[in-house]
Each structure stands twice: as C-alpha cells, then as structure tokens.
Design an enzyme around this catalytic site. Structure first.
Site, short mmCIF file in Angstrom:
data_model
loop_
_atom_site.label_atom_id
_atom_site.label_comp_id
_atom_site.label_asym_id
_atom_site.label_seq_id
_atom_site.Cartn_x
_atom_site.Cartn_y
_atom_site.Cartn_z
N ARG A 80 -16.29 -12.08 1.10
CA ARG A 80 -17.50 -11.27 1.25
C ARG A 80 -17.66 -10.31 0.08
NH1 ARG A 80 -15.53 -11.64 6.32
NH2 ARG A 80 -14.59 -9.56 6.34
N TYR A 84 -21.19 -9.71 -1.77
CA TYR A 84 -21.86 -8.42 -1.91
C TYR A 84 -22.15 -8.10 -3.38
CZ TYR A 84 -20.32 -7.97 2.92
OH TYR A 84 -20.11 -8.18 4.26
N TYR A 106 -30.34 -4.14 8.26
CA TYR A 106 -30.43 -3.75 9.66
C TYR A 106 -29.66 -2.45 9.87
CZ TYR A 106 -25.71 -5.64 10.46
OH TYR A 106 -24.36 -5.88 10.41
#
Length: 280
Positions: A80, A84, A106
């Site tokens: 990840r 990113y 979100y």
C-alpha cells in the site's frame, strides 16, 4: 513512509492547485457546502472512497471523476505504500499541468491518510496552492453513536499495530480507541486482514491494563443513509476469535476510575484562599 521529492515548477507562477476534501462517512448527508464547491469547481476530481456506490454518487457532481482504487492492484502483493505514492504522483501530474485538482476522500482527508498530507506538502513545496478541507470522520460518528464524550474522562487513539511495535503507554482511566484492528500486526502493508493469532498478541498486550472480562466494543459507522451503525460487544478474551474487518474500530471504556491528585488539589485550594504554596 518516505516523502515524494518535489519537482521544479513549470513557471514562476504555477496555475495548478489541489484541494483535498472530506466526503464524510454517510453518503451525501455529511458533505459540507465548501467541500461540494471544491468538487464542482475543479477541472479533475480524484476519488478514494469507501465503495463503488459512493463513487457513482460523486460522478453526479462532476463529469471527470477518476477512481484511485485500481492502484491497489487487487490480487497482488503490492505494498500500500507504493499505491499511496502513486496516488500522489498521479494527482501532482494534473496539478503541474495547470489543472484545478480536487481529491475526495471518505471521512476526513487528514485522518489515517498519508497521501493527502503528502500531496499538499509537495504541492506547496513546488509553489502551488494546496488546501485541506475537513470532513466528518469515523471518530466523530463513533462519539455520537456510542455516546462517548472525550472531554469527560479523556480519550486516547492508537493505530492498533502501534501497541505491538512500540512501547506505547495506555491510560486505563480513559477511553481507548483502536483503529485498524483487522490489520493488527501487519508489517508488510500488503495484507488487508490478519488472523486470530495476531489479535491474540494484541489481547496479550491489552491484558496488562485490562481484565480479560472487560467489555470490548467493535464499531462500524454507517456509510449509506439506509444503514445503521454496526455495534458488537465481546469480552476482551474473546476478541481473537471474533472477526474484525479493516473498517471496524475497537473501543474499550475505562477499566479503573480517575485517581485523585490530592497534592495538586490542596495547592489549588490554597491559591483559592490567596495563599501561595511552593511546588514540591
């Protein structure tokens, strides 16, 4: 996580800009007027949202919404951390091209989100305008749904793995909120869940400050208007055998009452009477 190196601006007064905004947790109802304005006035909108339904809703606000989800590389062992960094680069490419960019995340864009902070840092370092607009976060919903006032007894927040990787102090007199318990113990940043054995290590650490029969709340806020928050209660000893998803949060209420500091209270009482008392 290593910062992305700034590039040279194309001219002395770059026209591009970026605003990272929070969509809130519940679809539609949490979007602030200012965040909506950033979305609608942008040239291009990037989206890192909770599910495809929310992305479809966002597409009604802007004709050019580009999902960041494919960068995760489903079915691969891609870190990840790499994803990113790619998010930052794809957003900055549009900023450097002179576009007004809006990145929609979100919840709150600055909570458990490396990329928004990094893209803003990088954009400002290159002379572009950059702004973060807050949103209603999972933490805000948690306080409302569980009836917790952090100002009453105090509240401490930790990413769950921090308790395993570091000597992290816990105050059992205050509420304890643990984020990403579903990923606890993952050091690779390639997994989206860990198992029973990893949660057992977390329980072993927590049991130094909490009895094994202490209540644990497993919480997930509503993301759609038709949903209700998901709230489960288990004993601490049963947490390893309880499935916890990556979007659920674990809460432990205080295990012991606040301890009175008699010496400081006496000093304050003396000040109230106009008497100066030197500190010990």
């Amino acid at each position: 996580m290593t910062s992305v190196s700034p590039a040279k601006p194309a001219d002395s007064e770059p026209r591009g800009s970026i605003a990272c905004v929070g969509l809130g947790m519940t679809l539609g109802s949490h979007l602030s007027p200012l965040a909506r304005s950033h979305i609608q006035q942008a040239d291009v909108v990037f989206a890192a949202l909770s599910d495809a339904i929310v992305e479809m809703w966002l597409e009604h606000l802007h004709p050019d919404v580009r999902s960041l989800q494919p960068y995760y590389g489903d079915g691969t062992n891609k870190s990840r951390a790499v994803t990113y960094r790619e998010w930052v680069e794809v957003m900055m490419a549009e900023v450097r091209a002179g576009k007004r960019v809006c990145a929609v995340f979100y919840g709150h864009p600055g909570i458990f989100a490396w990329s928004p902070h990094e893209v803003i840092r990088l954009a400002r370092a290159e002379g572009f305008r950059a702004h973060m607009e807050p949103g209603i976060s999972a933490e805000d919903c948690l306080y409302a749904d569980l009836g917790i006032d952090p100002g009453r007894l105090g509240c401490q927040h930790y990413e769950a793995s921090q308790l395993l990787f570091y000597e992290t102090p816990i105050n059992p007199c205050a509420c304890l909120v643990l984020w990403q318990v579903g990923l606890v113990g993952d050091r690779s940043m390639t997994r989206f869940s860990t198992g029973t054995e990893y949660r057992q290590v977390l329980v072993d650490v927590l049991s130094r400050d909490y009895p094994l029969d202490h209540e644990v709340i497993i919480y997930r806020g509503a993301t759609l208007p038709i949903e209700q928050p998901r709230i489960r209660h288990v004993a601490l000893r049963d947490l390893p055998a309880t499935e916890v998803s990556s979007d659920e949060t674990v809460v432990l209420r205080p295990a012991v009452p606040l301890r009175v500091n008699h010496a400081v209270r006496e000093r304050l009482a003396a000040l109230d009477r106009g008497i100066m008392v030197p500190p010990n």
